[in-house]
Design an enzyme around this catalytic site. Structure first.
Site, mmCIF file in Angstrom:
data_model
loop_
_atom_site.group_PDB
_atom_site.id
_atom_site.type_symbol
_atom_site.label_atom_id
_atom_site.label_comp_id
_atom_site.label_asym_id
_atom_site.label_seq_id
_atom_site.Cartn_x
_atom_site.Cartn_y
_atom_site.Cartn_z
ATOM 1 N N HIS A 108 1.031 -1.234 0.005
ATOM 2 C CA HIS A 108 0.302 -0.325 0.386
ATOM 3 C C HIS A 108 0.626 0.893 0.017
ATOM 4 C CE1 HIS A 108 -3.261 -2.764 0.644
ATOM 5 N NE2 HIS A 108 -3.643 -2.303 0.072
ATOM 6 N N GLU A 110 -10.453 -11.087 -4.650
ATOM 7 C CA GLU A 110 -9.388 -11.072 -4.295
ATOM 8 C C GLU A 110 -8.507 -12.588 -3.376
ATOM 9 O OE1 GLU A 110 -8.727 -7.040 -2.627
ATOM 10 O OE2 GLU A 110 -10.255 -7.468 -1.263
HETATM 11 C C1 PEP Z 1 -6.263 -5.549 -4.903
HETATM 12 O O1 PEP Z 1 -6.350 -5.649 -3.803
HETATM 13 O O2 PEP Z 1 -6.233 -5.404 -5.991
HETATM 14 C C2 PEP Z 1 -7.061 -4.326 -4.389
HETATM 15 C C3 PEP Z 1 -6.676 -3.408 -5.394
HETATM 16 O O3 PEP Z 1 -7.085 -4.067 -3.398
HETATM 17 P P1 PEP Z 1 -5.990 -3.241 -2.576
HETATM 18 O O4 PEP Z 1 -4.270 -2.818 -3.021
HETATM 19 O O5 PEP Z 1 -5.937 -1.586 -1.808
HETATM 20 O O6 PEP Z 1 -5.851 -4.568 -1.588
HETATM 21 MG MG MG Z 2 -6.755 -5.552 -1.487
#
Ligand code: PEP
Ligand code: MG
Length: 580
Positions: free
Chosen positions: A196, A440
């Site tokens: 992140h 996911e």
């Molecule tokens: C992902 O997991 O691809 C997503 C878009 O969510 P995040 O990156 O916030 O986990």
């Molecule tokens: Mg995600």
């Protein structure tokens, strides 16, 4: 004498930045311990006092700077807590006594005392008071940075656009603080391409490199460096010839970026007339300006958890409602896909840490919807705020990390409960609010039926899907060579998800970082994807790829790629696909 050398890491955007290094650090990690002679103790106490004075001044400046901010009350409250701690005579006396008694440096005394204070706070039963331990830690961090000659707030330079921040690690919350600054690039020792931190840096639209391992140790303040994000390299003290080559490259990239602006109003249709939607990912309401400038057709992912970072207290219903309403009104009728809290794993901060606890394996622990189920009042507050904001425009509610029907049922029940309560209170909301799931977790991707039957839309989170399918921690640079979103297993899974969703006529988008990579656009189109959501900074480059695509031809070539089982061969075939 300067030496030219290079460092390597994982590039998380495609630009080049040229500038001078500014080292930033988490001071508590780097405190040294040394003895002080008895006759130096008063000088050491004086040094401590001066650092405390400087932090007092720093907080005063912060208060003045924040005066124009919308959340002024909360920020003032947190500054006040920090000032109270700074002025607490008992705390100060503890540190002074420690220095005198142990004959040690002030930094060491502070960190030792901090340990004691934190332990004392942890004993307190009242959860609000217990949380104050984080304030203590933050105040200590500020004083340490002063003692160690590194201010806690990065002072504003005349020319930040040529400053390259180098840190051992930056949290997503740290990055959030840089939203209003204009640094040239970021380099961190830790992190993977879809951590992140990397995502937040990409959202800033500047080149960045993560996972360099030793940059923080090897680079010096003020050193000239070139960050080449596409190649994943940092060139340190480059000579004139290299510099001038890179300046040319940088100019060419800027010219390309400028030329892309002409595409803003073009409809994203492929050459063979296939309609595509290009949506934006945002983290905070302040990202709206960039969304509008990109010509996005809506927001495909609002990572609402960023509203919870850098906050002393959890945002209440009213604060959240105002933030969501601001976004939905700002989008003037275009859809806003608002994702419920995805806290936990690498998105932790202050008070939230205690909610998610320090799990042995946080990415697989109490994260996202799991945390929301465990903390019902927290979830209910958000659901109510989202529902109320849905009366002001088109909101779609997206839920992260669902693994199967066992979680869909309580989710729908919680939403019904929130609606029921609002009805009882006579509050307006969109009764047809669409509810969707992030796909996911591999179990969701493979047993898609309940999602297709019970929900209104889906969004594929390739960042996590890759992490969970390949068992590779997305934040860990030590295994980043194994993190591969085009792994044959991933491509098969993506093809499967898209096919099932199309058959069931359930709208589906992809909002992971893959959607932001122009080298993936044709592959994804060939797999059947028609809705892409990405940081707005990258949207026009993706539109350019869409406009040049011939979906009919791509589908045939991609079917062959999906049959391939060797990761290297897949890479070669994708390169061939992209050459046209
Ligand atoms: C992902 O997991 O691809 C997503 C878009 O969510 P995040 O990156 O916030 O986990
Ligand atoms: Mg995600």
């Amino acid at each position: 004498m300067t030496f030219c050398f290079s460092l390597h890491g994982i590039g998380i955007s495609h630009g080049v930045a040229i500038g001078r290094v500014r080292l930033v650090s988490h001071a508590t990690l780097e405190v040294s311990h040394y003895a002080i002679e008895p006759d130096q103790i008063s000088a050491e106490l004086h040094r401590l006092e001066r650092a405390v004075q400087e932090v007092r001044y720093e907080l005063k400046v912060l208060r003045a700077e924040m005066a124009a901010d919308e959340r002024v009350e909360e920020i003032e409250a947190f500054i006040e807590v920090h000032e109270t701690l700074l002025n607490d005579e008992i705390l100060a006396e503890n540190v002074r006594a420690y220095i005198a008694e142990h004959g040690c440096n002030a930094e060491w005394a502070l960190v030792q005392q901090m340990g004691t204070w934190v332990a004392q706070f942890e004993q307190i039963e009242d959860p609000y008071l217990r949380e104050r331990k984080f304030d203590v830690m933050q105040v200590v961090e500020r004083i340490l940075k002063r003692l160690m000659g590194r201010p806690g707030m990065l002072p504003k330079n005349d020319d930040e656009t040529h400053t390259i921040l180098v840190a051992h690690d930056l949290s997503p919350a740290d990055l959030l603080q840089f939203k209003h600054r204009h640094f040239a690039a970021f380099i961190t020792d830790l992190g993977g391409a879809t951590s992140h931190t990397a995502i937040a840096a990409r959202g800033l639209g500047v080149p960045a490199l993560v996972g360099t391992r030793h940059a923080r140790q090897l680079l010096r303040d003020g050193e000239m460096v070139i960050v080449d994000s596409a190649r994943g390299t940092v060139l340190v003290n480059p000579d004139h010839a290299i510099l001038s080559e890179y300046r040319k490259l940088q100019k060419a990239q800027e010219a390309h970026r400028e030329s892309l602006k002409a595409l803003k109003w073009r409809r994203p249709l492929t050459r063979d007339g296939v309609e595509v939607s290009l949506l934006a990912n945002i983290e905070v309401p302040g990202d709206l300006d960039k969304v509008r400038a990109s010509g996005a057709q809506g927001i495909g992912l609002f990572r609402s958890e960023f509203l919870y970072l850098n906050q002393d207290a959890l945002p209440d219903e009213e604060t959240q409602f105002e933030a969501y309403r601001h976004v939905v009104e700002g989008m003037e009728g275009q859809p806003v896909t608002l994702r419920t809290l995805d806290l936990g794993a690498d998105k932790m901060r202050g008070g939230i840490d205690s909610l998610a606890r320090v799990a042995p394996n946080p990415a697989m622990g109490l994260r996202a919807i799991r945390l929301c189920f465990a903390e019902q009042p927290l979830f209910m507050t958000q659901l109510r705020a989202v529902l109320r904001a849905s009366a002001y425009g088109k909101i779609k509610l997206l839920v992260p990390m669902l693994s199967g029907s066992d979680e869909i049922r309580p989710l729908l029940a919680a939403i019904e409960e929130a609606k029921h309560r609002l009805d009882e209170e006579g509050m307006a909301f969109d009764r047809a609010l669409e509810i969707g799931a992030m796909i996911e977790v591999p179990s969701a991707a493979l047993a898609l039926g309940p999602f297709l039957r019970q929900l209104d839309f889906l969004s594929i989170g390739t960042n996590d899907l890759t992490q969970y399918l390949l068992a590779v921690d997305r934040t860990d640079e030590a295994v980043s060579h194994l993190y591969n979103s085009t792994h044959p297993a991933m491509l098969r899974l993506l093809a499967h998800i898209l096919k099932r969703a199309h058959q069931a006529k359930v709208p589906i988008s992809l909002c992971g970082e893959m959607a932001d990579d122009p080298a993936m656009t044709w592959l994804l189109l060939g797999l059947g994807l028609r809705q892409f959501s990405m940081p707005s900074a990258g949207l026009l480059a993706i539109k350019e790829r869409v406009l040049n695509a011939d979906v009919g031809a791509l589908q045939k070539a991609v079917a062959r790629i999906v049959r391939t089982e060797e990761p290297d061969k897949v890479k070669t075939l994708i390169e061939k696909l992209n050459r046209g």
